[in-house]
Scaffold this active site. Structure first.
Site, PDB file in Angstrom:
ATOM      1  N   ARG A 166      49.287  42.042  40.365  1.00  0.00           N
ATOM      2  CA  ARG A 166      49.938  43.352  40.218  1.00  0.00           C
ATOM      3  C   ARG A 166      51.158  43.504  41.123  1.00  0.00           C
ATOM      4  NH1 ARG A 166      44.323  45.192  39.239  1.00  0.00           N
ATOM      5  NH2 ARG A 166      44.304  46.069  37.140  1.00  0.00           N
ATOM      6  N   LYS A 185      39.459  38.732  48.331  1.00  0.00           N
ATOM      7  CA  LYS A 185      40.283  39.942  48.213  1.00  0.00           C
ATOM      8  C   LYS A 185      39.575  40.993  47.358  1.00  0.00           C
ATOM      9  CE  LYS A 185      44.319  40.812  45.869  1.00  0.00           C
ATOM     10  NZ  LYS A 185      43.938  42.088  45.298  1.00  0.00           N
ATOM     11  N   VAL A 198      44.825  34.762  49.996  1.00  0.00           N
ATOM     12  CA  VAL A 198      46.114  34.122  50.315  1.00  0.00           C
ATOM     13  C   VAL A 198      47.150  35.244  50.457  1.00  0.00           C
ATOM     14  CG1 VAL A 198      47.871  32.482  49.544  1.00  0.00           C
ATOM     15  CG2 VAL A 198      45.456  32.079  48.986  1.00  0.00           C
ATOM     16  N   HIS A 256      45.101  32.136  43.025  1.00  0.00           N
ATOM     17  CA  HIS A 256      44.312  31.393  42.031  1.00  0.00           C
ATOM     18  C   HIS A 256      44.347  29.895  42.333  1.00  0.00           C
ATOM     19  CE1 HIS A 256      45.616  35.029  39.641  1.00  0.00           C
ATOM     20  NE2 HIS A 256      44.306  35.060  39.458  1.00  0.00           N
TER      21      HIS A 256
END
Ligand code: PAF
Length: 273
Positions: A184, A146, A173, A34
């Site tokens: 998760r 991702k 990343v 993030h």
């Protein structure tokens, strides 16, 4: 950093904003992935808005909505340290009412791969992203590679519904050992984390095959499945940038995707070639 929790207040706050707005929607439990989105938004815009909203409509019955990691205070600190100008932090009843209008994911691209095992997931994602984009009205919005299928469907929504926002894709990343960052990952025990490394290993091996000129999808997928054994694989697939499965890797236009579960934790990863 201002923190606002209702859509009306946020719209009021931003209605006369002349600076370019970069927007990073998140579900919280912020990590370096993030932070990379926020950094990119800071580089490209004069004013950065982050939202933290654990969107219930994109979780199917029995999924991990109730145990999804919540780190509100740490998330606020991270946003502040990253120089976020405004944090949008609504509750579910600020975003959803009863008898809701909602968006439907496209019948083909929305129901393959992740959409096959999670049939209404992308309806929930598209609906909330549409709502958030309408509330914030950013010039640019940032999403990670991702979640490649999510990124593809959001780009498609923006194009097909003629929305005035640029979608910016940001690289995945990874931890030093190659595991892609995900909120998760905190569910994994030490031994499960080791097992999970089979996922990036399988993608590295696929890349090595492609670099040697072995482009056949079936061969690459078979090799990846061997490396992933005995993980519970939902899919290994090779698609083009339109998300159609292809028989051969075409460099510059292919994504190799994996979804596999380690214990009860579903992990996604991919490589863009
Ligand atoms: O990728 C996510 O975190 C979520 O799917 C998103 C885009 C914030 C929508 O809830």
């Amino acid at each position: 950093m201002k923190i606002i929790s209702t859509p009306l207040e946020l719209k009021e706050q931003l209605k006369d904003e002349k600076r370019s707005i970069g927007f990073v929607p998140t579900m919280g439990a912020l990590h370096e992935g993030h932070i990379a989105l926020i950094k990119k938004a800071k580089e490209q815009n004069e004013f950065v808005v982050v939202s933290i909203f654990l969107n219930p409509t994109q979780f199917l019955k029995g999924e991990d909505l109730d145990k999804y990691p919540k780190k509100d205070e740490a998330d606020k600190k991270i946003c502040k340290l990253c120089g976020v100008d405004l944090l949008f932090f609504p509750q579910a009843n600020d975003i959803y009412g009863s008898d809701e209008v909602s968006l439907l994911a496209p019948k083909v691209r929305g129901y393959v791969l992740e959409g096959e095992s999670r049939p209404s997931h992308f309806n929930g994602v598209l609906t909330v992203v549409m709502k958030l984009l309408n509330i914030v009205s950013p010039k640019r919005a940032y999403f990670g590679k991702k979640d490649a299928q999510q990124l593809n469907l959001i780009s498609l929504m923006v194009k097909q519904l003629f929305m005035n926002v640029e979608i910016v894709a940001v690289d995945t990343v990874r931890e030093k050992d190659g595991l892609a960052l995900s909120s998760r990952n905190v569910y994994l025990s030490a031994s499960q984390r080791q097992e999970a490394l089979k996922i990036p290993t399988s993608l590295r091996s696929a890349t090595a095959m492609v670099m040697k000129g072995l482009l056949d999808s079936e061969l690459i997928i078979a090799n990846m499945r061997e490396i992933l054994y005995p993980l519970d694989i939902s899919y290994v697939a090779i698609v083009n940038r339109e998300f159609t499965q292809v028989d051969k890797v075409e460099i510059g236009n292919s994504i190799i995707l994996v979804e596999a579960s380690v214990g009860d934790t579903r992990l996604l990863d991919n490589i863009w070639l």
